[in-house]
Design an enzyme around this catalytic site. Structure first.
Site, PDB file in Angstrom:
ATOM      1  CG  HIS A 143      75.943   2.034   0.993  1.00 17.12           C
ATOM      2  ND1 HIS A 143      76.450   2.998   0.148  1.00 17.12           N
ATOM      3  CD2 HIS A 143      75.467   2.705   2.075  1.00 17.12           C
ATOM      4  CE1 HIS A 143      76.276   4.183   0.712  1.00 17.12           C
ATOM      5  NE2 HIS A 143      75.688   4.027   1.889  1.00 17.12           N
ATOM      6  CG  ASP A 197      72.259   6.756  -4.003  1.00 18.18           C
ATOM      7  OD1 ASP A 197      72.266   7.993  -3.904  1.00 18.18           O
ATOM      8  OD2 ASP A 197      73.217   6.022  -3.652  1.00 18.18           O
ATOM      9  CG  HIS A 370      76.552   7.057  -2.739  1.00 17.55           C
ATOM     10  ND1 HIS A 370      75.267   6.977  -2.247  1.00 17.55           N
ATOM     11  CD2 HIS A 370      77.310   7.533  -1.741  1.00 17.55           C
ATOM     12  CE1 HIS A 370      75.254   7.413  -0.997  1.00 17.55           C
ATOM     13  NE2 HIS A 370      76.491   7.757  -0.662  1.00 17.55           N
ATOM     14  CG  HIS A 392      70.567   9.963  -1.113  1.00 17.67           C
ATOM     15  ND1 HIS A 392      71.331  11.027  -0.719  1.00 17.67           N
ATOM     16  CD2 HIS A 392      70.949   8.932  -0.335  1.00 17.67           C
ATOM     17  CE1 HIS A 392      72.125  10.641   0.264  1.00 17.67           C
ATOM     18  NE2 HIS A 392      71.906   9.387   0.522  1.00 17.67           N
TER      19      HIS A 392
END
Ligand SMILES: [Zn+2]
Ligand SMILES: [Zn+2]
Length: 557
Positions: A143, A197, A370, A392
């Site tokens: 990330h 996510d 992401h 998210h």
């Protein structure tokens, strides 16, 4: 797909208190056999429509009501939208906090700033920890902040796999790469629910790795004869290390400017996660020296935050650094939704100083942290969950994530779309939605010292769009008659010449209205105040088509 009553008591409950319906504010409660875990405790950054609001945290009422049964707060990584409300979560329900070394390093500083004490326990990939009826397995993911984790949480009802923020980035250095084998291993063992996510679900393909930035930065370094200012998130340690290395190769000394930037670099260096071999460090105070004319400076404030180092530089008011012709500013971050206009103004100011500005729309100086659509499908394919809960993002991202999963072969009834305050109960033979719980946002003033009522924000918005009228009326205490003609102060209604004229006209109108009051009203300041307010509201609405806030000051002498 219904749960039997016996199953329902043993079911796993997922209760999002934030992050499902907005970017930021991430906070998910996992509840099983009456025991609770909180997964992340983030903030939401306020937009320009919330004047004077400094930060926004989730309403932790649900936790506070069950504070004895909250076993732990688990942090997936060190971004503000995941750790920024930790102090408030702990105030609602004190509990040990688990996270990776860097995440806890960042969290420790935030807690110290707020004077909050907490027990911090380190998570390391491959080393599971027992917490009440839960067993938590940390898994390395790539990330934009180092030391990010996905968490496989064994619960009595089954395994919950929380992706955290992640991308696959197979080119990342081995120690920072997403651990795909372990994710597949959990797929083999069986995952009851995957929380994944959704941030980049609208982006096709695969998200590139940090190494994709090298050519653009090399190009900027090669053509800039003066200083290079790089503004990225202060948590982007891998990027800072990468760019500092390029600067050193180009013979440039390196400095850090801005509190967050300095703090975070220090935390990461202490942990051995920011390595700067061969890099010559300069202190901010020596940036004016001759030897610093080609320095590369990491500056905080990539979002155009008004008090940040970069905004101060852009105003030409920074104590240590005056940027100008020959210098290049690189904005190595995307503008968080809501900040676009502020960032755009910042770029204009920097150009006005004579700097060159390079930003993500003009060169590849930022990659997302992401996963894009292909990354998301890959995670699904490896973990093969019974249920997917998109997390998210705004609702549109969550909904598109659901569609993506359907295209990838997950039956529609196995995607659970939820929003903040929903309760999902998941058992071996099915899932259901239960009655919603209290969830919302708490708005905080500067420094998080006090809560702001929604009403206050509404007032501020009203003031900013409609302006304000303050009539000052002085009455004789004995007779209730005007002592002097009313004075009227206005702001933000019309331009100043016209405002003056209108104020005079309004003053005459008020004099007439006050003189014409019925006898019983004359000695009642409260009734007089209301009359003044009504008269002026009507007057300004008629003459300006606005509804300014009218705040009468009635004095008796
Ligand atoms: Zn993140
Ligand atoms: Zn995030």
């Amino acid at each position: 797909m219904e749960l039997s009553p016996a199953e329902a008591t043993k079911a796993l409950r997922l209760i999002p208190l934030g992050g499902l319906g907005e970017f930021g504010l991430n906070a998910m409660v996992l509840e099983c056999e009456g025991e609770l875990l909180l997964l992340d405790a983030g903030v939401l950054f306020p937009t320009a429509e919330m004047p004077g609001v400094d930060s926004i945290v989730p309403d932790f009422e649900y936790l506070a009501e069950r504070r004895e049964r909250v076993r732990a707060v688990l942090l997936t990584h060190g971004h503000e939208d995941h750790i920024g409300s930790l102090a408030y979560a702990l105030a609602a329900a004190p509990a040990p906090v688990y996270g990776s070394r860097l995440t806890l390093g960042f969290a420790r500083r935030r807690l110290q700033e707020r004077g909050v004490k907490a027990e911090l326990r380190t998570l390391r990939p491959g080393e599971p920890v027992e917490i009440g009826p839960f067993r938590v397995h940390p898994i390395r993911v790539a990330h934009s902040v180092l030391d990010s984790l996905a968490l496989a949480i064994e619960t009595p009802a089954g395994v919950v796999l929380a992706s955290g923020d992640f991308k696959l980035d197979p080119q990342a250095p081995p120690a920072e790469r997403t651990d795909l084998e372990t994710l597949s291993h959990w797929g083999d063992r069986g995952v009851l629910a995957l929380l994944s996510d959704s941030t980049n679900v609208e982006v096709a393909g695969v998200t590139p790795g940090e190494d994709a930035l090298v050519p653009a930065f090399e190009e900027v370094l090669a053509r800039t004869r003066g200083r290079v200012l790089v503004s990225c998130f202060a948590t982007s340690i891998a990027r800072i290390e990468l760019v500092a290395g390029l600067a050193a190769r180009d013979g440039r000394p390196v400095a850090f400017l801005g509190r967050r930037m300095v703090d975070n670099a220090e935390t990461a260096q202490d942990l051995g996660l920011l390595r700067l071999p061969g890099v010559t460090r300069l202190l901010p105070g020596s940036l004016g020296d001759a030897g610093a004319s080609r320095a590369l400076v990491f500056v905080s404030g990539s979002q155009g935050e008004p008090l940040s180092a970069l905004s101060t530089v852009a105003l030409g008011e920074h104590r240590d650094l005056a940027a100008g012709p020959g210098d290049t500013v690189v904005l190595s971050a995307r503008a968080i939704p809501g900040n676009e206009r502020g960032v755009s103004r910042l770029i204009s100011k920097l150009f006005r100083l004579g700097c060159d500005v390079v930003h993500p729309a003009t060169a590849l100086v930022h990659v997302s942290g992401h996963g894009s659509r292909d990354d998301l499908v890959e995670l699904l394919r490896r973990t093969r969950p019974r249920y997917l809960v998109p997390v998210h993002g705004e609702y549109r991202m969550l909904a598109q994530h659901a569609r993506l999963a359907a295209q990838a072969g997950l039956p529609a009834d196995r995607v659970l779309l939820a929003e903040d305050g929903d309760v999902l109960a998941i058992g071996p033979s099915g899932a259901r939605r239960e009655e919603r719980v209290a969830a919302g946002r708490v708005l905080l003033d500067r420094g998080g010292a006090s809560e702001i009522e929604d009403l206050v924000v509404r007032d501020r918005r009203h003031l900013s769009s409609e302006g304000i009228v303050v009539p000052i009326v002085v009455l004789d205490r004995q007779t209730g008659q005007l002592e002097s003609p009313p004075e009227i102060v206005t702001r933000g209604i019309v331009d100043s010449d016209e405002a003056q004229q209108l104020a005079e006209e309004a003053g005459r109108l008020l004099t007439g209205a006050i003189d014409a009051r019925p006898v019983e009203e004359r000695l009642d300041a409260e009734l007089t105040r209301e009359r003044v307010r009504d008269e002026l509201r009507r007057f300004y609405k008629r003459r300006t088509q606005r509804r300014p806030m009218v705040i009468p000051v009635v004095m008796e002498v």
